[in-house]
Every structure is written in structure tokens, then in C-alpha cells.
Design an enzyme around this catalytic site. Sequence first.
Site, short mmCIF file in Angstrom:
data_model
loop_
_atom_site.label_atom_id
_atom_site.label_comp_id
_atom_site.label_asym_id
_atom_site.label_seq_id
_atom_site.Cartn_x
_atom_site.Cartn_y
_atom_site.Cartn_z
N ASP A 8 45.83 -1.19 30.45
CA ASP A 8 47.03 -0.84 31.20
C ASP A 8 47.45 -2.08 31.99
O ASP A 8 46.89 -3.17 31.80
CB ASP A 8 46.79 0.41 32.08
CG ASP A 8 45.86 0.16 33.26
OD1 ASP A 8 45.38 -0.97 33.42
OD2 ASP A 8 45.63 1.12 34.04
N MET A 71 39.56 4.62 31.50
CA MET A 71 39.50 4.29 30.06
C MET A 71 38.28 4.93 29.42
O MET A 71 38.36 5.51 28.32
CB MET A 71 39.46 2.78 29.87
CG MET A 71 40.74 2.06 30.23
SD MET A 71 42.09 2.54 29.15
CE MET A 71 43.23 1.15 29.38
N HIS A 98 20.51 -0.46 23.40
CA HIS A 98 19.90 0.88 23.47
C HIS A 98 20.85 1.99 23.05
O HIS A 98 20.43 2.96 22.43
CB HIS A 98 19.44 1.18 24.90
CG HIS A 98 18.25 0.36 25.32
ND1 HIS A 98 17.46 0.69 26.39
CD2 HIS A 98 17.74 -0.79 24.82
CE1 HIS A 98 16.49 -0.21 26.53
NE2 HIS A 98 16.65 -1.13 25.59
C1 RB5 Z 1 45.93 2.07 37.84
O1 RB5 Z 1 46.40 2.01 39.13
C2 RB5 Z 1 44.45 2.51 37.82
O2 RB5 Z 1 44.33 3.82 38.25
C3 RB5 Z 1 43.85 2.34 36.44
O3 RB5 Z 1 44.00 1.02 36.05
C4 RB5 Z 1 42.37 2.63 36.29
O4 RB5 Z 1 41.62 1.96 37.25
C5 RB5 Z 1 42.00 4.03 36.12
O5 RB5 Z 1 40.85 4.38 35.90
#
Ligand code: RB5
Length: 149
Positions: A8, A71, A98
Site C-alpha cells: 500500500d 497484509m 521451520h
Molecule cells: C495504513 O495507514 C496502515 O494502516 C497500513 O499500511 C498497515 O499498517 C495495516 O496493517
Amino acid sequence: MRVVIGSDHAGFELKEAVTAFLRERGVEVEDVGTHGNASVDYPDFASTVARKVGSGEADFGVLVCGTGLGMAIVANKYRGVRAVPCTTEFAARAARAHNDANVLCLGERLVGVGLGLAIAQAFFDTAFEGGRHERRVQKIADVEDENMR
Ligand code: RB5
């Protein structure tokens, strides 16, 4: 080896750096974005990368956001994906050796570009050890069979 990478806006700089690092090493990298600093939603990029790793279209994925955490939460919803948020080189090596981790999640706001690159290098320089870990990774797949459609 084929790697798919995404970020992102909060992970954009580190995503660019890891892409360049891997390409310099001769790795085939597919960059699915984001391609600038405009605000976007991390689940969109995590889904694109995880889908490609889970289907076997890519061998590994790299996902970068502010923390690496969102993520990882999204990527681990996909069958066959073992995504790990790593803030140390030790964790990255252990995750490969692992857990046979196949998606590395990085938090640019946590580790910055310098340490982020070192963590990526540790991840891609380490092979899965197999042996007793094989059985445990198989059990992860068994959990998927029980709980995922
Ligand atoms: C974006 O502000 C932030 O929330 C995103 O990059 C991330 O850290 C989410 O887990």
C-alpha cells in the site's frame, strides 16, 4: 524463482527497494502495485499477491504496508499461503527454515528501508529445512482442509 510483490502507500518505498534488490539478483519479480504515494487499501494488494502464491502462479510473495500486520492477516486467509510479518532477520530465517513461509510481510514504518532489505535478504537466502518441520507444515495444510472451503 518467480516472486510477486505488492504494497500500500505506507509500504511503497520499501516495496520499490525490495523489487530492485530482487531483480538485481536475477529474480523474476511481478510488481502488482501500488505505484505511488496516494492512499490505497492494503487488503486489495494482499489479496492479489496471496491469490497468485496460493494458486502456484508465483513461488513467493512479498507484501509491504505500514506494519506488515494487515497484509499478513489478509494473505493468511488464502489456502496454501503461509504469510509471516517479520521485523528481524532471525525471524525471517526461522520462518523459511521451520515454517516454509512463502509470503514475507514487511512494515516500512517499523523497520524502514535498510533493515527491511536485510530482512528480505535473510528470507530469500534461507531454505526450508524439511525433516521434522515437514510434518508440522503438513498439519497446517490439514487445518486448512478442516476449516477452509
Ligand atoms: C495504513 O495507514 C496502515 O494502516 C497500513 O499500511 C498497515 O499498517 C495495516 O496493517
